[in-house]
Write a protein that holds these residues in place. Sequence first.
Motif, PDB file in Angstrom:
ATOM      1  N   VAL A  83       4.030   1.714   1.851  1.00 17.94           N
ATOM      2  CA  VAL A  83       3.429   1.326   3.348  1.00 17.94           C
ATOM      3  C   VAL A  83       2.761   0.028   3.324  1.00 17.94           C
ATOM      4  CG1 VAL A  83       2.427   2.206   5.106  1.00 17.94           C
ATOM      5  CG2 VAL A  83       4.122   3.757   4.184  1.00 17.94           C
ATOM      6  N   ALA A  84       1.512   0.172   2.243  1.00 14.30           N
ATOM      7  CA  ALA A  84       0.587  -0.736   2.100  1.00 14.30           C
ATOM      8  C   ALA A  84       1.491  -2.122   1.944  1.00 14.30           C
ATOM      9  CB  ALA A  84      -0.210  -0.532   1.129  1.00 14.30           C
ATOM     10  N   GLY A  85       2.442  -2.204   1.251  1.00 14.84           N
ATOM     11  CA  GLY A  85       3.051  -3.437   0.689  1.00 14.84           C
ATOM     12  C   GLY A  85       3.954  -3.987   2.114  1.00 14.84           C
ATOM     13  N   ALA A  86       4.143  -3.183   2.915  1.00 12.03           N
ATOM     14  CA  ALA A  86       4.858  -3.560   4.047  1.00 12.03           C
ATOM     15  C   ALA A  86       3.890  -4.254   5.159  1.00 12.03           C
ATOM     16  CB  ALA A  86       5.537  -2.469   4.807  1.00 12.03           C
ATOM     17  N   GLU A  87       2.617  -3.897   4.817  1.00 11.90           N
ATOM     18  CA  GLU A  87       1.487  -4.470   5.737  1.00 11.90           C
ATOM     19  C   GLU A  87       0.699  -5.426   5.060  1.00 11.90           C
ATOM     20  OE1 GLU A  87       0.529  -4.111   8.546  1.00 11.90           O
ATOM     21  OE2 GLU A  87       1.814  -2.274   9.220  1.00 11.90           O
ATOM     22  N   GLY A  88       1.408  -6.075   3.908  1.00 15.82           N
ATOM     23  CA  GLY A  88       1.020  -7.237   2.995  1.00 15.82           C
ATOM     24  C   GLY A  88      -0.230  -6.885   2.182  1.00 15.82           C
ATOM     25  N   VAL A  89      -0.474  -5.748   1.703  1.00 19.36           N
ATOM     26  CA  VAL A  89      -1.388  -5.106   1.001  1.00 19.36           C
ATOM     27  C   VAL A  89      -0.947  -4.923  -0.491  1.00 19.36           C
ATOM     28  CG1 VAL A  89      -3.177  -3.469   0.139  1.00 19.36           C
ATOM     29  CG2 VAL A  89      -2.746  -3.978   2.700  1.00 19.36           C
ATOM     30  N   ALA A  90      -1.112  -5.899  -1.454  1.00 20.11           N
ATOM     31  CA  ALA A  90      -0.602  -5.800  -2.895  1.00 20.11           C
ATOM     32  C   ALA A  90      -0.907  -4.602  -3.518  1.00 20.11           C
ATOM     33  CB  ALA A  90      -1.064  -7.018  -3.589  1.00 20.11           C
ATOM     34  N   PRO A  91      -0.178  -4.120  -4.327  1.00 20.76           N
ATOM     35  CA  PRO A  91      -0.571  -2.690  -5.087  1.00 20.76           C
ATOM     36  C   PRO A  91      -1.692  -2.950  -5.678  1.00 20.76           C
ATOM     37  CG  PRO A  91       1.738  -3.118  -5.526  1.00 20.76           C
ATOM     38  CD  PRO A  91       1.219  -4.506  -4.460  1.00 20.76           C
ATOM     39  N   ARG A  92      -2.102  -4.205  -6.626  1.00 19.22           N
ATOM     40  CA  ARG A  92      -3.126  -4.051  -7.165  1.00 19.22           C
ATOM     41  C   ARG A  92      -4.536  -3.949  -6.312  1.00 19.22           C
ATOM     42  NH1 ARG A  92      -2.181  -8.275 -12.320  1.00 19.22           N
ATOM     43  NH2 ARG A  92      -0.121  -7.054 -13.150  1.00 19.22           N
ATOM     44  N   GLU A  93      -4.375  -4.638  -5.207  1.00 16.76           N
ATOM     45  CA  GLU A  93      -5.330  -4.440  -4.071  1.00 16.76           C
ATOM     46  C   GLU A  93      -5.694  -2.963  -3.549  1.00 16.76           C
ATOM     47  OE1 GLU A  93      -5.428  -8.482  -1.534  1.00 16.76           O
ATOM     48  OE2 GLU A  93      -3.575  -7.315  -1.285  1.00 16.76           O
ATOM     49  N   LEU A  94      -4.603  -2.239  -3.496  1.00 17.77           N
ATOM     50  CA  LEU A  94      -4.687  -0.947  -3.175  1.00 17.77           C
ATOM     51  C   LEU A  94      -5.123  -0.009  -4.317  1.00 17.77           C
ATOM     52  CD1 LEU A  94      -4.155   1.068  -0.682  1.00 17.77           C
ATOM     53  CD2 LEU A  94      -2.009   1.687  -1.620  1.00 17.77           C
ATOM     54  N   ALA A  95      -4.860  -0.244  -5.531  1.00 22.95           N
ATOM     55  CA  ALA A  95      -5.224   0.885  -6.724  1.00 22.95           C
ATOM     56  C   ALA A  95      -6.593   1.132  -6.405  1.00 22.95           C
ATOM     57  CB  ALA A  95      -4.573   0.074  -8.100  1.00 22.95           C
ATOM     58  N   PRO A  96      -7.591   0.309  -6.633  1.00 28.13           N
ATOM     59  CA  PRO A  96      -9.151   0.828  -6.832  1.00 28.13           C
ATOM     60  C   PRO A  96      -9.301   1.953  -5.761  1.00 28.13           C
ATOM     61  CG  PRO A  96      -9.094  -1.494  -7.015  1.00 28.13           C
ATOM     62  CD  PRO A  96      -7.664  -1.273  -6.535  1.00 28.13           C
ATOM     63  N   PHE A  97      -8.980   1.530  -4.579  1.00 30.57           N
ATOM     64  CA  PHE A  97      -9.056   2.717  -3.457  1.00 30.57           C
ATOM     65  C   PHE A  97      -8.301   3.811  -3.609  1.00 30.57           C
ATOM     66  CE2 PHE A  97     -10.125  -1.621  -1.893  1.00 30.57           C
ATOM     67  CZ  PHE A  97     -11.182  -1.579  -1.157  1.00 30.57           C
ATOM     68  N   ALA A  98      -7.164   3.678  -4.270  1.00 30.13           N
ATOM     69  CA  ALA A  98      -6.450   4.934  -4.191  1.00 30.13           C
ATOM     70  C   ALA A  98      -7.188   5.727  -5.506  1.00 30.13           C
ATOM     71  CB  ALA A  98      -4.976   4.578  -5.098  1.00 30.13           C
ATOM     72  N   GLN A  99      -7.887   5.286  -6.522  1.00 28.94           N
ATOM     73  CA  GLN A  99      -8.538   5.968  -7.536  1.00 28.94           C
ATOM     74  C   GLN A  99      -9.583   6.503  -6.957  1.00 28.94           C
ATOM     75  OE1 GLN A  99      -9.245   2.753 -10.500  1.00 28.94           O
ATOM     76  NE2 GLN A  99      -7.355   2.757 -11.149  1.00 28.94           N
ATOM     77  N   GLY A 100     -10.159   5.952  -5.936  1.00 20.78           N
ATOM     78  CA  GLY A 100     -11.272   6.661  -5.058  1.00 20.78           C
ATOM     79  C   GLY A 100     -10.906   7.979  -4.425  1.00 20.78           C
ATOM     80  N   ILE A 101      -9.438   7.712  -3.892  1.00 19.90           N
ATOM     81  CA  ILE A 101      -9.236   9.111  -3.291  1.00 19.90           C
ATOM     82  C   ILE A 101      -9.095  10.211  -4.427  1.00 19.90           C
ATOM     83  CG2 ILE A 101      -7.100   9.774  -2.326  1.00 19.90           C
ATOM     84  CD1 ILE A 101      -8.674   8.606  -0.314  1.00 19.90           C
ATOM     85  N   ALA A 102      -8.492   9.700  -5.321  1.00 26.13           N
ATOM     86  CA  ALA A 102      -8.095  10.719  -6.598  1.00 26.13           C
ATOM     87  C   ALA A 102      -9.454  11.335  -6.825  1.00 26.13           C
ATOM     88  CB  ALA A 102      -7.669  10.010  -7.651  1.00 26.13           C
ATOM     89  N   ALA A 103     -10.550  10.551  -6.938  1.00 26.52           N
ATOM     90  CA  ALA A 103     -11.857  11.110  -7.313  1.00 26.52           C
ATOM     91  C   ALA A 103     -12.724  12.065  -6.610  1.00 26.52           C
ATOM     92  CB  ALA A 103     -12.826   9.919  -7.616  1.00 26.52           C
TER      93      ALA A 103
END
Length: 291
Positions: A192-212
């Motif tokens: 979904v993020a990729g479809a909106e132009g957000v690269a996986p590596r851009e999203l990953a740090p924020f995903a880690q924040g969700i995991a925390a």
Amino acid sequence: MSSSAVTVIGLGPMGRALAGAFVAAGVRTTVWNRTPGRDRELIERGALAAGSAAEAVAASPLTVVCLVNYDATDAVLRTEAVTAALKGRTVVNLTADTPDRARDTGRWAAEHGIFYLDGAVMTPTPTIGTPHAVLIHSGPQELYQEHRPVLDALGGTHTHLGEDLGRAAAYDIALLDIFWTTMAGYVHALAVAGAEGVAPRELAPFAQGIAAILPPLFQEWAEDVETGSYSGEGNPLTSAVSSMAHIVHASEAHGIEAGVMRAAEGLARRAVGLGHGADGFSRLAEVLARR
């Protein structure tokens, strides 16, 4: 036959890691695999090759099995020759499957004079033989303690969960449920993020924040479910339903399948329809468990 000896049946990635840890710890290790050739490196390191499964289990008082599922386990262990060779010996089955299959295998073992422990490996292959390995076991406590010195060669933390042979598999299924639904959510989020132009590596740090933020929620929701409180003070189900609907809409607008989120949203809407809209998301555990 030395009590510090083990046979490993199954030489996939995890089986090879288990056998390698035994060899490294100086345990006399016999190996066998249905597909030839996977034992070459282990033999070079000091493992002993067996010509058949029956020969393999006869070589040690303890056999550790790690195959793809219990269909594969049954195909190896429940042959006449192997069953006969196992009589009076112990099987520790680290194959992943369901609690019912573990209990059924335990009954079969008891009927044939075979001692049996079930278990599961909860960490990846690189952890085996290191302090980071995590293994769980279930079955007779005395049998577990008897073989613990050899099992300790696998490293890390070993936990005996009780006498019920299906208990380790129950933990395994529940914990893998967390893992795979979480990872399904993550790869969907990347799409979904990729479809909106957000690269996986851009999203990953924020995903880690969700995991925390998840570990304290795991404990909080476990207490909610045990006590029946299901507090929704901070985030009621009505709010959760709204945010899940947004995810479905954004996904499908890009032609991205949203079946997993639709299922979660549908379950949450069902709980709201049952009068639980002010409750927290943990209420869904109770709704799911209803007969």
